[in-house]
Motif scaffolding. Structure first.
Motif, PDB file in Angstrom:
ATOM      1  N   ASN A   1      45.099 -39.317  -6.802  1.00 26.91           N
ATOM      2  CA  ASN A   1      46.363 -39.044  -5.690  1.00 26.91           C
ATOM      3  C   ASN A   1      46.140 -39.948  -4.935  1.00 26.91           C
ATOM      4  O   ASN A   1      46.279 -41.503  -5.290  1.00 26.91           O
ATOM      5  CB  ASN A   1      45.459 -38.096  -4.733  1.00 26.91           C
ATOM      6  CG  ASN A   1      44.645 -38.262  -3.646  1.00 26.91           C
ATOM      7  OD1 ASN A   1      44.567 -39.893  -4.011  1.00 26.91           O
ATOM      8  ND2 ASN A   1      43.338 -37.648  -3.648  1.00 26.91           N
TER       9      ASN A   1
ATOM     10  N   ARG B   1      49.545 -40.757  -1.479  1.00 25.75           N
ATOM     11  CA  ARG B   1      50.882 -39.955  -0.948  1.00 25.75           C
ATOM     12  C   ARG B   1      51.938 -40.587  -0.263  1.00 25.75           C
ATOM     13  O   ARG B   1      51.501 -42.668  -0.349  1.00 25.75           O
ATOM     14  CB  ARG B   1      49.268 -39.421   0.710  1.00 25.75           C
ATOM     15  CG  ARG B   1      48.971 -38.962   1.121  1.00 25.75           C
ATOM     16  CD  ARG B   1      49.737 -37.602   0.477  1.00 25.75           C
ATOM     17  NE  ARG B   1      48.519 -36.968   0.791  1.00 25.75           N
ATOM     18  CZ  ARG B   1      47.791 -35.943  -0.355  1.00 25.75           C
ATOM     19  NH1 ARG B   1      47.859 -36.376  -1.970  1.00 25.75           N
ATOM     20  NH2 ARG B   1      46.648 -34.955  -0.265  1.00 25.75           N
TER      21      ARG B   1
ATOM     22  N   SER C   1      48.270 -37.393 -10.097  1.00 26.80           N
ATOM     23  CA  SER C   1      48.927 -37.536  -8.996  1.00 26.80           C
ATOM     24  C   SER C   1      50.795 -37.406  -8.910  1.00 26.80           C
ATOM     25  O   SER C   1      50.751 -37.231  -9.874  1.00 26.80           O
ATOM     26  CB  SER C   1      48.762 -38.278  -8.153  1.00 26.80           C
ATOM     27  OG  SER C   1      49.086 -39.819  -9.009  1.00 26.80           O
TER      28      SER C   1
ATOM     29  N   GLN D   1      46.549 -32.785  -7.940  1.00 28.57           N
ATOM     30  CA  GLN D   1      46.836 -33.013  -7.270  1.00 28.57           C
ATOM     31  C   GLN D   1      48.202 -31.894  -6.986  1.00 28.57           C
ATOM     32  O   GLN D   1      49.053 -31.968  -7.852  1.00 28.57           O
ATOM     33  CB  GLN D   1      47.566 -34.333  -6.653  1.00 28.57           C
ATOM     34  CG  GLN D   1      48.046 -34.382  -5.602  1.00 28.57           C
ATOM     35  CD  GLN D   1      48.615 -36.416  -4.662  1.00 28.57           C
ATOM     36  OE1 GLN D   1      48.536 -36.300  -5.921  1.00 28.57           O
ATOM     37  NE2 GLN D   1      48.890 -36.184  -3.410  1.00 28.57           N
TER      38      GLN D   1
ATOM     39  N   TYR E   1      54.090 -42.664   2.613  1.00 28.36           N
ATOM     40  CA  TYR E   1      54.938 -42.942   3.761  1.00 28.36           C
ATOM     41  C   TYR E   1      55.275 -44.184   3.750  1.00 28.36           C
ATOM     42  O   TYR E   1      54.979 -44.932   3.644  1.00 28.36           O
ATOM     43  CB  TYR E   1      53.129 -43.035   4.719  1.00 28.36           C
ATOM     44  CG  TYR E   1      53.093 -42.868   6.258  1.00 28.36           C
ATOM     45  CD1 TYR E   1      53.550 -41.984   7.170  1.00 28.36           C
ATOM     46  CD2 TYR E   1      53.465 -43.915   6.894  1.00 28.36           C
ATOM     47  CE1 TYR E   1      53.394 -42.260   7.950  1.00 28.36           C
ATOM     48  CE2 TYR E   1      52.658 -44.425   8.356  1.00 28.36           C
ATOM     49  CZ  TYR E   1      53.062 -43.303   9.005  1.00 28.36           C
ATOM     50  OH  TYR E   1      53.063 -43.213  10.464  1.00 28.36           O
TER      51      TYR E   1
ATOM     52  N   LEU F   1      44.441 -39.266   3.373  1.00 27.56           N
ATOM     53  CA  LEU F   1      45.040 -38.962   4.010  1.00 27.56           C
ATOM     54  C   LEU F   1      45.949 -39.483   5.391  1.00 27.56           C
ATOM     55  O   LEU F   1      45.149 -40.119   5.536  1.00 27.56           O
ATOM     56  CB  LEU F   1      44.475 -37.462   4.593  1.00 27.56           C
ATOM     57  CG  LEU F   1      45.201 -36.810   5.331  1.00 27.56           C
ATOM     58  CD1 LEU F   1      46.288 -35.883   5.067  1.00 27.56           C
ATOM     59  CD2 LEU F   1      44.323 -35.559   6.985  1.00 27.56           C
TER      60      LEU F   1
ATOM     61  N   THR G   1      53.947 -37.236  -5.766  1.00 19.88           N
ATOM     62  CA  THR G   1      54.436 -37.214  -4.218  1.00 19.88           C
ATOM     63  C   THR G   1      55.919 -37.350  -4.282  1.00 19.88           C
ATOM     64  O   THR G   1      56.399 -38.245  -5.055  1.00 19.88           O
ATOM     65  CB  THR G   1      53.843 -38.195  -3.609  1.00 19.88           C
ATOM     66  OG1 THR G   1      53.968 -38.648  -2.080  1.00 19.88           O
ATOM     67  CG2 THR G   1      54.088 -39.364  -4.663  1.00 19.88           C
TER      68      THR G   1
ATOM     69  N   ALA H   1      48.576 -28.828  -0.205  1.00 20.43           N
ATOM     70  CA  ALA H   1      49.809 -29.352   0.733  1.00 20.43           C
ATOM     71  C   ALA H   1      50.442 -28.374   1.927  1.00 20.43           C
ATOM     72  O   ALA H   1      49.827 -27.091   1.584  1.00 20.43           O
ATOM     73  CB  ALA H   1      50.701 -29.870  -0.117  1.00 20.43           C
TER      74      ALA H   1
ATOM     75  N   THR I   1      52.526 -31.153  -4.351  1.00 20.76           N
ATOM     76  CA  THR I   1      52.992 -31.661  -2.909  1.00 20.76           C
ATOM     77  C   THR I   1      54.229 -30.719  -3.462  1.00 20.76           C
ATOM     78  O   THR I   1      54.771 -30.233  -3.837  1.00 20.76           O
ATOM     79  CB  THR I   1      53.938 -33.124  -4.179  1.00 20.76           C
ATOM     80  OG1 THR I   1      54.433 -33.448  -2.505  1.00 20.76           O
ATOM     81  CG2 THR I   1      54.938 -33.212  -5.068  1.00 20.76           C
TER      82      THR I   1
END
Length: 495
Positions: free
Chosen positions: A447, A449, A407, A368, A451, A494, A409, A324, A370
């Protein structure tokens, strides 16, 4: 004469005997007196010893009482001083971590809004000039058509021009409305900036919290207004954003071409710039447009400018499943499992590699990770636990326990942490570490993310890519069964 001498001798003998007897008596009296004096001295010595002991006991008692009283006084003073210091430091940390970044965000939003307002003003001015020119053109055409006899043609042209004029009037009205909205938002932003600026010296947490809530409302208005501006602009078309997810196979022993998933239209295509094997993790530096790619055997971390095939080696001898980037500080954090279990950091050039915290005492290595860049905290999973620690390796604590926890986030704006516990997607509030279950997924995330309010995750047991809308907690498969081009089921990705 002899008789006289004999008498004198006897007299002398008698006198000497009498003297001896009297001296002996005096000697005895003297000795007795000395014995009495010695006994008195012994008694006086014993009294003095007892008095000395008593005085020492009194002195010890006084010393003990004074020492206790002094300790209590010092302890009270130290506690008062420490409480004042802790309160001051807590307030400074609160101001530094919450108020100052919020002021910065509001100012950036205000300047962005100001630029958008200037852009709309210029667009409105250009549009008005075009409208005036168009009206003049229409009047000229009308004057030209007055002397002609083609009534049908004039009627058609008149209807067409009337439609165009109505559209133009509608567009002008929308632009004026957006202009008024921007002016109102400008006043709101200035008011919020003044509130936040005046709230900084206040030592009460409630005022800071109220200003933060107001700031989030202003930012929401800013986002909504910017979207309206993009749709209302008629002279400058909106530039298409390249929002995509890069996907690579994990543990593949043969070279695999990266794939890219375009978020706008959910189309899957090849990413033509990298063809690598044994990819463990990927990270991205948005400011420099650089990809960081962690490989296994050889153990190394590569760097490549986005959309180029050239790579360079940043670090050798490091294995990691999670990286990260703190964009503001240009620091890369990673959870390593070789050469040892740890959370480590390095610069974006691969230099200044340091261990933040040693995790050798744990049975499982970190997966993972963050970052919370505002509070300078790191979060990561290690199969059985969810951990957190500060950037300098202090305050290690376990936030949650479970199995198959890979994971994690963070929604930094809302202060919400999302992590996986098997196939369960969990939600944790950062302020109080209270966890709640969100939804059951179709597969255990390897994992994920966050967004724009959507969590994208890659499966651990199946080659899939799924999404979860965190606002409505709507879950669906974005891409199912990617095994046609992956030799291994797991994927990393990603934004």
């Amino acid at each position: 004469m002899m008789r006289m001498l004999k008498g004198i001798s006897w007299l002398l003998i008698c006198i000497s005997l009498v003297c001896c007897c009297s001296c002996q008596e005096s000697f005895v009296s003297v000795i007795q007196r000395l014995d009495q004096l010695e006994e008195e001295l012994f008694h006086n010595k014993a009294d003095m010893i007892r008095m000395e002991k008593r005085i020492r006991n009194i002195i010890d008692a006084v010393k003990t009482s004074l020492r206790v009283e002094l300790k209590e006084t010092i302890r009270d003073q130290v506690r008062e001083t420490m409480s004042e210091i802790v309160q001051g430091e807590a307030f400074r940390d609160t101001v530094k971590s919450e108020v100052v970044p919020e002021i910065r965000h509001v100012r950036r939003g205000y300047h962005q809004m100001k630029r958008q307002w200037q852009h709309v003003s210029r667009s409105l001015k250009d549009f008005q000039e075009e409208t005036v020119t168009f009206h003049e053109f229409v009047l000229e055409k009308v004057d030209d058509w007055k002397g002609e006899n083609t009534s049908d043609t004039c009627a058609r042209e008149k209807h067409r021009l009337e439609r165009e004029l109505r559209k133009s009037n509608v567009s002008v009205a929308e632009l004026k409305k957006d202009n008024e909205l921007l002016l109102e938002l400008n006043k709101t932003c200035q008011f919020q900036i003044s509130q936040l600026s005046t709230a900084v010296p206040v030592s009460q947490g409630a005022s800071i919290r109220v200003n933060s809530i107001s700031m989030s409302t202003v930012l929401t208005k800013l986002v909504t207004t910017s979207q309206l501006l993009m749709t209302a602009s008629l002279t400058t078309p909106r530039q298409e954003e390249k929002n995509r997810i890069l996907i690579a196979s994990v543990w593949s022993r043969t070279n695999q071409q990266f794939r890219q998933l375009n978020i706008d239209n959910d189309s899957l295509s090849f990413y033509p710039y990298h063809n690598l094997s044994r990819v463990n993790s990927i990270a991205y530096l948005a400011k420099t447009r650089e990809l960081l790619i962690a490989l296994l055997k050889p153990d190394r971390i590569l760097a490549s400018v986005l959309d180029t095939s050239q790579v360079r080696v940043l670090r050798e001898g490091v294995r990691t499943y999670g990286m990260a980037v703190d964009e503001g500080r240009f620091v890369v954090f990673m959870g390593t499992y070789y050469p040892k279990y740890s959370i480590s950091r390095m610069s974006r050039h691969g230099e200044e590699f340091n261990v933040v915290i040693d995790l050798s005492k744990f049975a499982y290595y970190p997966r993972q990770i963050t970052l919370d860049t505002r509070r300078e905290k790191i979060y990561w999973c290690n199969y059985l636990n969810l951990f957190t620690v500060t950037y300098d390796g202090q305050g290690l604590s376990t936030l949650a326990r479970g199995r198959y926890m890979y994971s994690v986030t963070l929604d930094q704006t809302a202060g919400v942490l999302f992590y996986s516990k098997g196939r369960e997607l969990m939600r944790m509030t950062v302020s109080n570490h209270v966890s709640t279950r969100v939804i059951t997924l179709h597969d255990t995330p390897w994992n994920m993310r966050l967004y724009r309010g959507i969590i994208y995750y890659g499966g651990w047991t199946a080659a899939v890519l799924g999404t979860v809308n965190v606002t409505g907690f709507i879950h669906h498969w974005l891409v199912r069964w990617l095994a046609d081009w992956l030799t291994q089921q797991s994927v990393v990705f990603l934004l």
